[in-house]
Design an enzyme around this catalytic site. Sequence first.
Site, short mmCIF file in Angstrom:
data_model
loop_
_atom_site.label_atom_id
_atom_site.label_comp_id
_atom_site.label_asym_id
_atom_site.label_seq_id
_atom_site.Cartn_x
_atom_site.Cartn_y
_atom_site.Cartn_z
CE1 TYR A 40 -4.38 -1.46 -0.15
CE2 TYR A 40 -3.03 -3.86 0.30
CZ TYR A 40 -3.93 -2.72 -0.31
OH TYR A 40 -4.99 -3.65 -0.26
CE LYS A 69 3.39 -17.01 -5.98
NZ LYS A 69 2.49 -18.12 -6.91
CG ASP A 125 -1.27 -19.07 -5.66
OD1 ASP A 125 -0.26 -19.22 -5.04
OD2 ASP A 125 -0.18 -19.88 -7.44
CG ASP A 180 -8.17 -5.27 0.89
OD1 ASP A 180 -9.13 -5.25 0.84
OD2 ASP A 180 -7.58 -4.20 0.13
CG ASP A 225 -12.97 -6.79 -0.64
OD1 ASP A 225 -13.12 -7.48 0.56
OD2 ASP A 225 -12.83 -6.41 -0.96
#
Length: 356
Positions: free
Chosen positions: A134, A187, A220, A244, A248
């Site tokens: 961010y 990751k 993933d 984030d 969602d």
Amino acid sequence: MTDIEIAVLSGDGIGPETVEATLTVTREVLARAGVAMQERWSAIGLAALEQVGTTFPEEALETARKADGTLLGAVSHLDYPSPESGGVNPSGTLRRELDLYANVRPARTYPGLATKIGEEFDLVIVRENTEGFYADRTMHVGTGEVMPTPDLALAHRKVTREGSMRIAREAFRIAATRRRKVTAVHKSNVLRVSDGLFLECVRQVAREHPDVEYEEELIDAMTALLIRRPADYDVIVTTNMFGDILSDEATELSGSLGLAASLNSGYQHAMAQAQHGSAPSLAGRDVANPSSLIGSMGMLLSWLGEKRGDDRLVAASRSIEVALRDTVADPSTRTADLGGELGGRAFTRAVLANLA
């Protein structure tokens, strides 16, 4: 005598109406609990830009800093001008300035409400909130994105040991109150240095909690597994951007993003904030579902109650949670995003009627 002071920042779009719905429920539940609440209002967003030339006046930050907690309505930060012209994102600024390092986002199914996958689940995503990709949270001066030439854009990712350790500890603390399982999402097969440091820290905290089951998943794979078998997960801990995205996905699977409560918290401060955006096209039409912000305020009351050892606030939080559950469970008291016919104000009245 005031028991708690709440900074109220109503925001843009549907922000003001969901804030009013939230305060309507909060005032009632606290009155029943015998808790006196003082509201400290400050203008932010596009209204503040028009009035004082900035979307986030210094006065609003100081109000939040001095309050016991903050209630933040949705903001239309993508519609703001550049920072040089007064366009400051209140959400990112508050997270950074108040050191709200943990973004806690529960996602669960509701009785009687069909889900996208037909399976019941109850999980919490614990997202690091002050670092990562961010751009407004990675640099002391400037942002984490630069453009050396018109054809080259670069983004910097920030992962620190301190930030990783404290979000891991928060995840294990929450897991100890639930089903005692933590899943770290990463990751590190590609981001070997930054996610490698994150995993090193989570593993260290995991060793300190041998009574909590611990596992790791690649981001993933996790996006697929969350759809395939969400009931397998209890507490998911991850970095800012991954959290984030996953939160969602999880809340949409539970029925609607409109149900998605969210708490930003740190050592000294906490802020209730809906997981969804400001939806300007819905503003003023009384169609927005206020559940997300109402539930977020319930989480804030619980945080305050635990911090102070005040059972009244914890009980008030539980009353909000149960009232929301019962209101959503009844097809006659659902909003349009849940397949119902009620507007936001009528839904709020139904939540009031279901308060224990």
